[in-house]
Design a protein around this motif. Structure first.
Motif, PDB file in Angstrom:
ATOM      1  N   GLN A  11       2.170   1.834  -3.480  1.00 25.96           N
ATOM      2  CA  GLN A  11       1.101   2.415  -4.295  1.00 25.96           C
ATOM      3  C   GLN A  11       0.955   3.903  -4.011  1.00 25.96           C
ATOM      4  OE1 GLN A  11      -2.237  -0.025  -3.197  1.00 25.96           O
ATOM      5  NE2 GLN A  11      -1.687  -1.702  -4.599  1.00 25.96           N
ATOM      6  N   PHE A  12       1.079   4.261  -2.749  1.00 24.09           N
ATOM      7  CA  PHE A  12       1.024   5.675  -2.364  1.00 24.09           C
ATOM      8  C   PHE A  12       2.151   6.450  -3.025  1.00 24.09           C
ATOM      9  CE2 PHE A  12       3.145   8.737   0.461  1.00 24.09           C
ATOM     10  CZ  PHE A  12       2.186   9.749   0.503  1.00 24.09           C
ATOM     11  N   CYS A  13       3.367   5.881  -2.999  1.00 30.36           N
ATOM     12  CA  CYS A  13       4.517   6.550  -3.599  1.00 30.36           C
ATOM     13  C   CYS A  13       4.344   6.682  -5.110  1.00 30.36           C
ATOM     14  CB  CYS A  13       5.798   5.780  -3.281  1.00 30.36           C
ATOM     15  SG  CYS A  13       6.245   5.797  -1.531  1.00 30.36           S
ATOM     16  N   THR A  14       3.802   5.636  -5.733  1.00 26.87           N
ATOM     17  CA  THR A  14       3.563   5.675  -7.180  1.00 26.87           C
ATOM     18  C   THR A  14       2.575   6.770  -7.541  1.00 26.87           C
ATOM     19  OG1 THR A  14       3.998   3.305  -7.372  1.00 26.87           O
ATOM     20  CG2 THR A  14       2.796   4.352  -9.171  1.00 26.87           C
ATOM     21  N   GLN A  15       1.502   6.877  -6.763  1.00 25.29           N
ATOM     22  CA  GLN A  15       0.506   7.907  -7.012  1.00 25.29           C
ATOM     23  C   GLN A  15       1.092   9.295  -6.798  1.00 25.29           C
ATOM     24  OE1 GLN A  15      -2.647   7.579  -8.234  1.00 25.29           O
ATOM     25  NE2 GLN A  15      -2.595   9.823  -8.329  1.00 25.29           N
ATOM     26  N   PHE A  16       1.917   9.424  -5.788  1.00 21.14           N
ATOM     27  CA  PHE A  16       2.558  10.711  -5.519  1.00 21.14           C
ATOM     28  C   PHE A  16       3.458  11.099  -6.680  1.00 21.14           C
ATOM     29  CE2 PHE A  16       5.013  13.951  -3.528  1.00 21.14           C
ATOM     30  CZ  PHE A  16       4.228  14.457  -2.498  1.00 21.14           C
ATOM     31  N   THR A  17       4.235  10.122  -7.173  1.00 22.75           N
ATOM     32  CA  THR A  17       5.119  10.385  -8.313  1.00 22.75           C
ATOM     33  C   THR A  17       4.305  10.770  -9.542  1.00 22.75           C
ATOM     34  OG1 THR A  17       6.685   8.760  -7.450  1.00 22.75           O
ATOM     35  CG2 THR A  17       6.945   9.417  -9.750  1.00 22.75           C
ATOM     36  N   HIS A  18       3.153  10.124  -9.733  1.00 22.84           N
ATOM     37  CA  HIS A  18       2.266  10.470 -10.854  1.00 22.84           C
ATOM     38  C   HIS A  18       1.835  11.934 -10.751  1.00 22.84           C
ATOM     39  CE1 HIS A  18      -0.885  10.049 -13.892  1.00 22.84           C
ATOM     40  NE2 HIS A  18      -1.703  10.666 -13.043  1.00 22.84           N
ATOM     41  N   ASN A  19       1.507  12.361  -9.541  1.00 17.30           N
ATOM     42  CA  ASN A  19       1.112  13.758  -9.347  1.00 17.30           C
ATOM     43  C   ASN A  19       2.251  14.707  -9.674  1.00 17.30           C
ATOM     44  OD1 ASN A  19      -1.382  12.874  -8.498  1.00 17.30           O
ATOM     45  ND2 ASN A  19      -0.885  12.994  -6.313  1.00 17.30           N
TER      46      ASN A  19
ATOM     47  N   LYS B 280       0.832  -1.201   0.000  1.00 20.25           N
ATOM     48  CA  LYS B 280       0.000   0.000   0.000  1.00 20.25           C
ATOM     49  C   LYS B 280       0.868   1.253   0.000  1.00 20.25           C
ATOM     50  CE  LYS B 280      -4.218   1.764   2.127  1.00 20.25           C
ATOM     51  NZ  LYS B 280      -5.252   1.530   3.172  1.00 20.25           N
TER      52      LYS B 280
ATOM     53  N   ASN C 116       2.649  14.973 -13.497  1.00 16.71           N
ATOM     54  CA  ASN C 116       1.481  15.419 -14.246  1.00 16.71           C
ATOM     55  C   ASN C 116       0.877  16.723 -13.733  1.00 16.71           C
ATOM     56  OD1 ASN C 116       0.577  13.047 -16.231  1.00 16.71           O
ATOM     57  ND2 ASN C 116       1.384  12.140 -14.342  1.00 16.71           N
TER      58      ASN C 116
END
Length: 252
Positions: free
Chosen positions: A212-220, A209, A223
């Motif tokens: 996944q949080f780090c991946t979402q943060f990197t996406h932000n 989890k 983008n």
């Protein structure tokens, strides 16, 4: 003539004595009072579960207000196996009377007694591998809602204690000198082994989890124009790399 001379001598002598007495009184008033005797006693807190609370300035101030004794932290925390010559962590209690020192020491002993850590025949530590990070509460993820995850593990494995300790853990187990980990203690090796398996499964889910949080943060980050300039990104960036370094060091 002789009587007159005698009377003069007596008057001069009396005047001289009066001046001497005045000088002595002036000198006595200028003398500093003797320094009060300082009584001190040391209290060992190196292995106390709540040593973080015991070394806080606010704790010392409250005890000083109540007892009049001054408390100073000395030495440093030495974990088991530390063979350096440094003094282990302790508190020095000082005051101008034995009564004040005793009153302060009694308060400290009461605080220590409230958090005496039970020694277990069998115990083990499971490292979390996640440092405190803004936006992700690893402790809450491990505990579950109202602590249900840890309560389930304790009940199903029949262990005596399971707790989260180290950096980011709830007080009084938030020792900043240790990485975040889950402590398991019991009277049997079998119970500890069963709990360890459940804890490792739980931690694996928490780490997933977190990734996944780090991946979402990197996406932000990639983008959202200008996102890398925001204070929250800079805080996260520093924490993320510190966590990665800590996890790599723990695996060595």
């Amino acid at each position: 003539m002789a009587d007159k001379r005698n009377r003069w001598d007596v008057s001069a002598q009396a005047a001289a004595l009066a001046v001497a007495a005045q000088i002595n009184a002036t000198l006595a008033s200028l003398q500093k009072p003797p320094a009060p005797k300082i009584v001190s006693q040391d209290v060992d807190i190196n292995h106390c579960k709540n040593r973080g609370l015991l070394t806080m300035g606010v704790t010392h101030d409250k005890i000083k207000t109540a007892t009049g004794a001054t408390i100073t932290a000395k030495g440093r925390y030495k974990p088991i196996g530390d063979c350096t010559k440094d003094e282990p962590l302790y508190l020095r209690v000082s005051a101008d009377s034995e009564e004040k020192v005793k009153a302060a020491v009694d308060r400290l002993k009461f605080m220590i007694g409230a958090y005496i850590r039970k020694a277990h025949i069998a115990s083990i530590v499971c490292k979390v591998g996640i440092e405190p990070t803004t936006g992700f509460d690893a402790v809450a993820e491990i505990q579950g809602l109202n602590g249900e995850f840890l309560a389930h593990i304790k009940e199903s494995s029949k262990i005596d204690e399971i707790s989260i300790r180290g950096r980011g853990a709830p007080p009084p187990d938030n020792d900043s000198s240790e990485p975040l980990h889950v402590y398991i203690g019991s009277s049997t090796v079998e119970a500890v082994g069963a709990a360890k398996e459940l804890v490792e499964n739980l931690l694996e889910a928490v780490r997933t989890k977190y990734q996944q949080f780090c991946t979402q943060f990197t996406h932000n980050v990639y983008n959202t124009p200008g996102y890398t300039s925001t204070p929250e990104y800079k805080v996260w960036y520093a924490q993320y790399h510190a966590a990665a370094a800590a996890a790599a060091a723990d695996q060595q």
